[in-house]
Write an enzyme that holds these catalytic residues in place. Structure first.
Site, PDB file in Angstrom:
ATOM      1  N   GLU A   1      36.491  40.824 -25.229  1.00  0.00           N
ATOM      2  CA  GLU A   1      36.839  40.409 -23.868  1.00  0.00           C
ATOM      3  C   GLU A   1      37.031  38.893 -23.769  1.00  0.00           C
ATOM      4  O   GLU A   1      36.427  38.223 -22.949  1.00  0.00           O
ATOM      5  CB  GLU A   1      35.771  40.902 -22.890  1.00  0.00           C
ATOM      6  CG  GLU A   1      35.697  42.425 -22.848  1.00  0.00           C
ATOM      7  CD  GLU A   1      34.668  42.987 -21.868  1.00  0.00           C
ATOM      8  OE1 GLU A   1      33.670  42.310 -21.616  1.00  0.00           O
ATOM      9  OE2 GLU A   1      34.896  44.108 -21.369  1.00  0.00           O
TER      10      GLU A   1
ATOM     11  N   ASP B   1      31.562  52.378 -22.003  1.00  0.00           N
ATOM     12  CA  ASP B   1      30.834  51.314 -21.319  1.00  0.00           C
ATOM     13  C   ASP B   1      29.951  51.859 -20.199  1.00  0.00           C
ATOM     14  O   ASP B   1      30.331  51.830 -19.042  1.00  0.00           O
ATOM     15  CB  ASP B   1      31.854  50.323 -20.732  1.00  0.00           C
ATOM     16  CG  ASP B   1      31.203  49.045 -20.253  1.00  0.00           C
ATOM     17  OD1 ASP B   1      30.034  48.821 -20.596  1.00  0.00           O
ATOM     18  OD2 ASP B   1      31.876  48.274 -19.541  1.00  0.00           O
TER      19      ASP B   1
ATOM     20  N   GLU C   1      25.619  49.098 -13.024  1.00  0.00           N
ATOM     21  CA  GLU C   1      27.013  48.711 -12.835  1.00  0.00           C
ATOM     22  C   GLU C   1      27.906  49.885 -12.428  1.00  0.00           C
ATOM     23  O   GLU C   1      28.657  49.794 -11.457  1.00  0.00           O
ATOM     24  CB  GLU C   1      27.549  48.083 -14.127  1.00  0.00           C
ATOM     25  CG  GLU C   1      29.017  47.706 -14.044  1.00  0.00           C
ATOM     26  CD  GLU C   1      29.527  47.003 -15.296  1.00  0.00           C
ATOM     27  OE1 GLU C   1      28.729  46.780 -16.222  1.00  0.00           O
ATOM     28  OE2 GLU C   1      30.727  46.665 -15.320  1.00  0.00           O
TER      29      GLU C   1
END
Ligand code: BDP
Length: 682
Positions: free
Chosen positions: A289, A368, A396
């Site tokens: 990323e 993820d 998240e």
């Protein structure tokens, strides 16, 4: 009461227990000195005084027939009292809580091989009192299964927290380390009370300011934080920027094979250890990323990690190298680049090349932290490499601490997954503890869910996730039920109805969340960026590699070897065959592994489309039941905590409806297939 004390409330105990407990606990004998033993002593005094209403005396010699003895196995008083076999079986951080009858008096011994063990014994002992256990003939021996039991803070120095849902950082404010360290201290207590022993205090995405944490300007401040954690047996780590030699070192390159770069890191390591002699090491997100890494120089992850490992080795430091590496600039039309394959494809070929003080930190799933994913095949793939399981306590993708989603049951599934790497029972738990491949280091790491909200976690009940993580990292064999019951008792007291109601709510909550969000393991139907709330095609045509491929006929990602991306081939034979075949692939992961028509029949007997409709209607009903269960506790839980949780649950119900309607409508419009039960779908 807003919940600041979390599970360390030590509420006054009922009269019935007071007498016996007071008998044992009014005197503490402690003769040794160390910062950690001081902490143990302070915790015992604080906890006992609060629960029994009387502060215990600390002495060098007993004056009563019953007392608590606190000290390491080495201390003179324990000579002859603990047999050789027991002594030898207690490993470094293990402990023993034992009732010893003596002619001069009886004592409960809280001991361990090291002062850390003693501290853990103290917290365990307090837990016995808090949960109303008998103190007769105690003989409790505990040894942590994992050497590393770590927390990762994703805190930035501007005070924000990446994926934080409970306020601002307790570590940083205005690009500085905070001076009022009370919260950090209390956090250290919470961590130690559940046996956690390591923390990385800055985000894995290291920006310019945090890059400077390893400079002479900031290291003295970092050292102060390390002091606080050290007193609770917790080792401090820092996330580093792989490009530091360029950014703060004035070099032209960060090439891991460049002699100047190597020297720079070696010097840096000795500087860090001058400030923090027991510094844990570096946590690294590289070539992921947009973070810098060895790829820039044509080197691989082993080159990068080993270079840092060499620099740290002389000081006993570790490199924790993350495997969350994938191409985040994908072309969604090209399925051969399936993101699920990435960690395995990058790291398996490097197996055997990493230094002994490198540990690979592997996310639990290949994507993820979705509510449902298969376990990463990398755990079964690596044989000659230390491994750390990475979990995400911060929610998240699981409701961001606005929804109740208790993750311990999910984590139990993950650590219990049999990779078949070395025959049967090659579970993830056994791989990361290092026992299967005889690795020196390993364990658990998890992204924290705390911030500076008064109750630490935003949603009060999300404290249970932090608590449960610690207990599991210590002992992965504990059942979800056991951990949950302990947490509820410590947090809300020993009332049976309260205990049973809240336990049930927690244990059911993950399935409920899964029911009204994305179906059958497909994941990702969230708003891009912040990841809260439904957005069915939010990521579908973007570059991140998180696709569901829904069209008018069907949905799912074909990850089989025969016709798909080949991902199933990354598992060992037994799990590989199970996922490869439509007949044996478990329903809950069906769409992760297969692209099927909406009319495909699940093992449950329902079609995929009907399952989607049903689970979404059911999920909303169940969310309503969560709220009603909580409402039934009115008067049994103090008003502040009661009202707070109720308002979160009300929000959850409202939001669950939004999820239901968006998902059901989408699939109804795509497929044109009506709900068998004729419920309203917009
Ligand atoms: C994802 C998060 C992102 C993190 C990344 C990571 O969305 O904020 O930086 O993982 O783990 O879950 O590095």
């Amino acid at each position: 009461d807003e919940g600041y004390e979390a599970w360390l409330r030590f509420d006054p105990l009922a009269k019935s227990e007071l007498e016996v407990y007071t008998d044992w606990c009014s005197e503490i004998i402690l003769s040794e000195q160390s910062v950690i033993l001081q902490a143990a002593r302070a915790e015992l005094i604080r906890g006992i005084a609060s629960m029994l209403g009387r502060k215990p005396m600390v002495k060098a010699k007993p004056s009563k027939p019953r007392y608590l003895f606190v000290g390491t196995l080495d201390c003179a008083e324990l000579e002859g009292l603990i047999d050789k076999k027991t002594r030898e079986s207690l490993q470094e951080e293990g402990y023993l809580i034992k009732t010893v009858e003596n002619p001069e008096g009886s004592c409960i011994v809280l001991t361990g091989q090291t002062d850390k063990g003693v501290l853990y014994a103290a917290f365990h002992f307090l837990r016995l009192l808090q949960t109303g256990q008998s103190l007769n003939g105690l003989s409790i021996k505990e040894t942590p299964r994992n050497r590393l039991r770590m927390i990762n803070q994703w805190d930035n120095m501007d005070g924000s927290i990446e994926r934080g849902y409970a306020g601002k950082s307790i570590f940083y404010k205005n690009n500085k380390i905070v001076t009022n360290v009370k919260r950090i201290q209390d956090y250290a207590r919470m961590m130690a009370s559940v046996g956690l022993n390591a923390i990385a205090i800055n985000n894995v995405n290291v920006h310019d300011v945090e890059t400077k944490l390893i400079t002479s300007e900031l290291l003295p401040y970092v050292a102060r934080v390390a002091d606080i954690f050290r007193a609770y047996g917790i080792t401090l780590y820092l996330s580093i920027n792989f490009a530091s030699p360029i950014q703060i070192g004035g070099l032209q390159t960060a090439d891991p094979l460049d002699p100047l770069v190597k020297q720079w890191w070696a010097d840096k390591a000795s500087e860090v250890y001058r400030h923090i002699p027991d510094f844990g090491g570096f946590l690294v997100k590289a070539d992921s990323e947009y973070r810098p890494g060895p790829f820039t120089y044509g080197r691989d992850h082993a080159d990068g990690a080993n270079m840092l490992a060499d620099a740290l080795e002389a000081f006993g430091g570790l490199v924790i190298w993350r495997c969350f590496v994938y191409n985040c600039q994908q072309d969604w039309r090209d399925r051969s680049t399936d993101r699920a394959r990435a960690a395995y494809d990058h790291f398996c070929p490097l197996d055997g090349r990493f230094c002994d003080n490198v540990i690979l930190q592997i996310k639990n799933g290949p994507m993820d932290f979705q509510v449902r994913e298969p376990v990463s095949p990398l755990f079964g793939g690596l044989r000659h490499t230390n491994q750390l399981l990475e979990l995400q306590i911060t929610q998240e993708y699981t409701g961001q601490q606005r929804h109740l989603c208790y993750l311990v049951p999910q984590w139990k599934e993950i650590i219990g997954f049999d990779t078949h790497a070395s025959g049967e029972d090659s579970t993830v738990a056994r791989i990361v503890e290092g026992s299967i491949h005889g690795r020196p280091y390993g364990g658990f790491a998890a992204v924290s869910n705390i911030g500076d909200d008064t109750n630490w976690t935003g949603h009060l009940l999300a404290q249970a996730n932090f608590y449960g993580y610690g207990r599991l990292a210590w002992n992965p064999e504990l059942s979800s039920e056991q951990i949950t019951e302990d947490w509820v008792r410590l947090t809300f007291g020993n009332d049976k109805t309260v205990m049973e109601t809240i336990s049930r709510m927690l244990l059911d909550s993950r399935t409920i969340y899964e029911n009204y969000t994305s179906p059958l393991g497909i994941g990702w139907m969230v708003n891009p960026g912040h990841h809260y709330g439904p957005n069915v095609d939010g990521y579908e045509y973007s570059k991140w590699g998180t696709y569901h491929f829904a069209d008018l006929l069907g949905i799912g990602v074909d990850r089989t070897e025969s016709t798909g991306t080949g991902y199933t081939g990354q598992y060992h034979d037994i799990p590989s065959a199970r996922y490869e075949s439509l007949h044996t692939c478990p329903d809950e992961l069906l769409l992760f592994f297969h692209h099927v028509p909406y009319t495909h029949k699940l093992h449950s007997g329902k079609t995929v489309i009907q399952h989607i409709y049903d689970s979404h209607f059911e999920g909303v009903e169940q969310a309503g039941e969560l709220m009603q269960s909580w409402a039934s506790l009115k008067g049994k839980v103090d008003d502040t905590r009661f009202t707070h949780v109720l308002s979160r649950l009300e929000e959850q119900v409202r939001h669950a409806k939004e999820w239901r309607d968006m998902i059901n409508t989408y699939f109804y419009r795509k497929s044109g297939i009506p709900d068998e039960r004729n419920r309203t779908i917009y």
